[in-house]
Write a protein that holds these residues in place. Structure first.
Motif, mmCIF file in Angstrom:
data_model
loop_
_atom_site.group_PDB
_atom_site.id
_atom_site.type_symbol
_atom_site.label_atom_id
_atom_site.label_comp_id
_atom_site.label_asym_id
_atom_site.label_seq_id
_atom_site.Cartn_x
_atom_site.Cartn_y
_atom_site.Cartn_z
ATOM 1 N N THR A 34 1.142 -1.346 0.478
ATOM 2 C CA THR A 34 0.046 0.141 0.077
ATOM 3 C C THR A 34 0.741 0.963 -0.113
ATOM 4 O O THR A 34 0.350 2.418 -0.971
ATOM 5 C CB THR A 34 -0.506 0.122 1.632
ATOM 6 O OG1 THR A 34 -1.953 -0.866 1.383
ATOM 7 C CG2 THR A 34 -2.147 0.911 1.643
ATOM 8 N N ASP A 35 2.003 1.150 0.803
ATOM 9 C CA ASP A 35 2.541 2.305 0.888
ATOM 10 C C ASP A 35 3.243 2.983 -0.339
ATOM 11 O O ASP A 35 3.632 3.758 -1.565
ATOM 12 C CB ASP A 35 4.069 2.028 1.963
ATOM 13 C CG ASP A 35 5.225 3.100 1.524
ATOM 14 O OD1 ASP A 35 4.817 4.074 2.585
ATOM 15 O OD2 ASP A 35 6.141 3.235 1.050
ATOM 16 N N LYS A 36 3.871 1.731 -1.868
ATOM 17 C CA LYS A 36 3.722 1.877 -2.668
ATOM 18 C C LYS A 36 3.160 2.712 -3.823
ATOM 19 O O LYS A 36 3.074 3.829 -4.433
ATOM 20 C CB LYS A 36 4.162 0.745 -3.250
ATOM 21 C CG LYS A 36 4.792 0.498 -4.510
ATOM 22 C CD LYS A 36 3.591 1.044 -6.253
ATOM 23 C CE LYS A 36 4.690 0.972 -7.415
ATOM 24 N NZ LYS A 36 3.794 0.969 -8.311
ATOM 25 N N TYR A 37 1.964 2.575 -3.285
ATOM 26 C CA TYR A 37 0.945 3.107 -3.747
ATOM 27 C C TYR A 37 0.719 4.554 -3.424
ATOM 28 O O TYR A 37 -0.215 5.495 -4.493
ATOM 29 C CB TYR A 37 -0.268 2.585 -3.923
ATOM 30 C CG TYR A 37 -0.803 1.303 -5.146
ATOM 31 C CD1 TYR A 37 -0.013 1.722 -6.686
ATOM 32 C CD2 TYR A 37 -0.081 0.064 -5.054
ATOM 33 C CE1 TYR A 37 -0.500 0.385 -7.750
ATOM 34 C CE2 TYR A 37 0.132 -1.322 -5.664
ATOM 35 C CZ TYR A 37 0.297 -0.826 -7.346
ATOM 36 O OH TYR A 37 0.542 -1.673 -7.973
ATOM 37 N N VAL A 38 0.216 4.798 -2.714
ATOM 38 C CA VAL A 38 0.679 6.126 -1.469
ATOM 39 C C VAL A 38 1.769 6.377 -2.524
ATOM 40 O O VAL A 38 1.257 8.473 -2.616
ATOM 41 C CB VAL A 38 0.644 5.705 -0.348
ATOM 42 C CG1 VAL A 38 0.838 7.249 0.268
ATOM 43 C CG2 VAL A 38 -0.547 5.390 0.290
ATOM 44 N N GLY A 39 3.473 6.160 -2.866
ATOM 45 C CA GLY A 39 3.442 7.270 -3.048
ATOM 46 C C GLY A 39 3.858 7.285 -4.287
ATOM 47 O O GLY A 39 3.977 8.158 -4.295
#
Length: 217
Positions: free
Chosen positions: A98-103
């Protein structure tokens, strides 16, 4: 209000949430906008994400478990430390995914030349327990594992980088948004954090947490 990305506990939604959020921002053009992007993937069922692997070294019975939260709770008395570590690893994979997509969402703001003039707030509604108190998941207790969540507030040129150690409340987010936007938040339960974010406010007040739904054993 677009909830078409919602697929429940068995689906992966972060890519679509990011894509839809950026589409809404692009449609706003030069007009002010408010976007609430609700990421749900770090949640039971805990799914493996190969590109963020933390569990491939595990060999054990937890791989065969039904990942529905009620089944995990029913099996918790038989779980060994390595099994718990495996479940926690899956959860960490979901957070990293999820952090990747927040990025990607933040990169989208930069690509649109909005990153220097957009208020961004990142928070969560709860944490997860992995047998710290003989429980898996949430909706039963109010330990720090569950109620201490991140709150990151960014507005370049207005808020200087800083860390506030004192806890605040997620109730404070709306009054903070309103004050930064030049509006008043009268009648709301929370308190604007803008003075605290500017380094001249106090957070010494009562804060409450509650469980409104007690999950069964």
């Amino acid at each position: 209000y677009d909830e078409s990305a919602v697929g429940g506990h068995k689906t992966i939604s972060s890519p679509r949430v990011t894509r839809q959020a950026l589409e809404q921002i692009k449609q706003a053009g030069t007009e002010p906008f408010f976007v609430f992007a609700h990421y749900f993937d770090p949640h039971s069922r805990f799914l493996h994400h190969r590109n963020f692997d933390r569990t491939s070294d595990y060999v054990g019975p937890a791989r065969e478990l039904n990942m529905e939260i009620t089944h995990l709770r029913a099996a918790r008395g038989d779980l060994k430390p390595a099994d718990i570590a495996y479940l926690r690893g899956l959860y960490e994979e979901e957070i990293a995914f999820t952090d990747k997509y927040v990025g990607d969402l933040l990169q989208g703001l930069e690509d649109l030349d909005l990153d220097r003039r957009t208020l961004v707030i990142l928070t969560a509604d709860h944490g997860e327990e992995f047998m710290e108190h003989d429980w898996i998941g949430h909706t039963r207790f109010l330990y720090d594992t569950l109620v201490r969540v991140p709150l990151v507030v960014s507005l370049p040129g207005v808020l200087a980088p800083d860390v506030v150690d004192e806890p605040v409340s997620t109730l404070d987010i709306m009054p903070t948004l309103l004050e930064i936007g030049g509006e008043q938040g009268g009648g709301l339960d929370g308190t604007s954090l803008l003075p605290v974010l500017r380094g001249d406010g106090e957070t010494d007040r009562a804060r409450f947490a509650e469980v409104a739904f007690i999950a069964p054993e």
